[in-house]
Design a protein around this motif. Structure first.
Motif, mmCIF file in Angstrom:
data_model
loop_
_atom_site.group_PDB
_atom_site.id
_atom_site.type_symbol
_atom_site.label_atom_id
_atom_site.label_comp_id
_atom_site.label_asym_id
_atom_site.label_seq_id
_atom_site.Cartn_x
_atom_site.Cartn_y
_atom_site.Cartn_z
ATOM 1 N N TRP A 161 0.843 -1.187 0.000
ATOM 2 C CA TRP A 161 0.000 0.000 0.000
ATOM 3 C C TRP A 161 0.883 1.244 0.000
ATOM 4 C CZ3 TRP A 161 0.684 -3.474 3.859
ATOM 5 C CH2 TRP A 161 1.331 -3.017 5.022
ATOM 6 N N PRO A 162 0.446 2.290 -0.702
ATOM 7 C CA PRO A 162 1.199 3.548 -0.664
ATOM 8 C C PRO A 162 1.032 4.220 0.696
ATOM 9 C CG PRO A 162 -0.809 3.813 -1.944
ATOM 10 C CD PRO A 162 -0.723 2.360 -1.589
ATOM 11 N N GLN A 163 2.054 4.932 1.134
ATOM 12 C CA GLN A 163 1.950 5.643 2.408
ATOM 13 C C GLN A 163 2.991 6.754 2.479
ATOM 14 O OE1 GLN A 163 2.759 2.756 5.523
ATOM 15 N NE2 GLN A 163 4.969 3.048 5.365
ATOM 16 N N TRP A 164 2.701 7.749 3.331
ATOM 17 C CA TRP A 164 3.601 8.863 3.623
ATOM 18 C C TRP A 164 4.062 9.574 2.350
ATOM 19 C CZ3 TRP A 164 3.011 9.901 8.466
ATOM 20 C CH2 TRP A 164 2.964 8.907 9.442
ATOM 21 N N CYS A 165 3.145 9.831 1.428
ATOM 22 C CA CYS A 165 3.504 10.566 0.224
ATOM 23 C C CYS A 165 3.809 12.025 0.598
ATOM 24 C CB CYS A 165 2.367 10.502 -0.793
ATOM 25 S SG CYS A 165 2.062 8.813 -1.400
ATOM 26 N N PRO A 166 4.735 12.676 -0.096
ATOM 27 C CA PRO A 166 5.113 14.051 0.259
ATOM 28 C C PRO A 166 3.923 15.013 0.205
ATOM 29 C CG PRO A 166 6.693 13.100 -1.266
ATOM 30 C CD PRO A 166 5.535 12.146 -1.207
ATOM 31 N N THR A 167 3.753 15.827 1.227
ATOM 32 C CA THR A 167 2.690 16.833 1.265
ATOM 33 C C THR A 167 3.069 17.945 2.231
ATOM 34 O OG1 THR A 167 0.328 17.237 1.661
ATOM 35 C CG2 THR A 167 1.406 15.643 3.095
ATOM 36 N N ARG A 168 2.627 19.137 1.934
ATOM 37 C CA ARG A 168 2.776 20.262 2.861
ATOM 38 C C ARG A 168 1.432 20.671 3.441
ATOM 39 N NH1 ARG A 168 7.059 24.332 -0.226
ATOM 40 N NH2 ARG A 168 8.822 22.854 -0.285
ATOM 41 N N SER A 169 0.361 20.043 2.996
ATOM 42 C CA SER A 169 -0.980 20.393 3.464
ATOM 43 C C SER A 169 -1.229 19.802 4.839
ATOM 44 C CB SER A 169 -2.034 19.878 2.480
ATOM 45 O OG SER A 169 -1.876 20.467 1.213
#
Length: 238
Positions: free
Chosen positions: A101-109
């Motif tokens: 599963w995908p996780q901890w994708c880069p975000t500033r929100s």
């Protein structure tokens, strides 16, 4: 690896079309806080990016969760009783991939206090909401409000069987829980209802499996959990 595609508005439209008439998910009372402070969440695991093949809506059984956390300040919104009594609550909406599963994708929100307050009867914890957004929602969409909008639509579309009543059933099994949920929710096959038990056989979570278009689909073995014949106990609280 390529970053998963953003959660497009057309997908939100598909969810709304699939669930046009929300029902009350559970009858337990809730008094949501008007003012909420949202903590900063730090990444504490590996970042994984992969194409999304489906989704899991994880529903935590609150009496079991609070059994050993009732006096902890960080879980006061859910476990103190001051905001009402909770049965099943949303643990999170999780994207799924092939073999992981995908996780901890880069975000500033970040989750705003207003958004967190809006969701407190569904996910009674600002830290819980903040973590679910950064760990899972960031791999689905660019904005927290879109992630929580889809989560609310799915949550409000469900009819939750009375787990308190089921807990009193002699010889209760995982299959009994799946059958009760499928009977209450037209179109849900029993194999789309995953169950997580703790090491002593007490119910911790239901894990509802969805396709990429948010239609119920059979869970893989990892999410399905115990066989139908497995015995289950449900803690009702003190």
């Amino acid at each position: 690896m390529t970053r998963p595609r953003a959660f497009l508005p057309v997908a939100v439209t598909a969810v709304i079309a699939a669930f046009p008439a929300p029902a009350i998910a559970q009858a337990h009372q809730c008094r949501a806080a008007q003012r909420v402070s949202v903590p900063t969440v730090r990444v504490d695991g590996p970042r994984r990016t992969m194409p999304t093949t489906g989704y899991t809506l994880a529903l935590s059984w609150s009496p079991e969760f609070c059994k050993s956390r009732e006096g902890q300040a960080r879980h006061a919104a859910q476990c103190s009783g001051k905001n009402g009594r909770f049965g099943l609550i949303v643990h999170g909406l999780w994207p799924q991939g092939r073999g992981g599963w995908p996780q901890w994708c880069p975000t500033r929100s970040r989750v705003s206090p207003a958004e967190a307050a809006r969701n407190m009867c569904m996910m009674p914890g600002a830290r819980l909401q903040a973590r679910q957004w950064v760990k899972h929602g960031s791999c689905m969409t660019r904005r927290p409000r879109t992630y929580f909008k889809v989560t609310r639509i799915l949550w409000n579309s469900l009819r939750i069987p009375e787990l308190d009543r089921l807990s009193r059933q002699e010889g209760l099994s995982a299959g009994d829980i799946r059958t009760a949920f499928a009977s209450a929710n037209k179109g849900w096959p029993a194999r789309a209802i995953g169950i997580k038990l703790n090491g002593r056989g007490w119910l911790q979570e239901l894990r509802l499996c969805y396709s990429r278009r948010f239609r119920p689909e059979p869970c893989d073995a990892r999410r399905l959990g115990p066989a139908d014949r497995a015995k289950v106990k449900i803690w009702r609280g003190m």
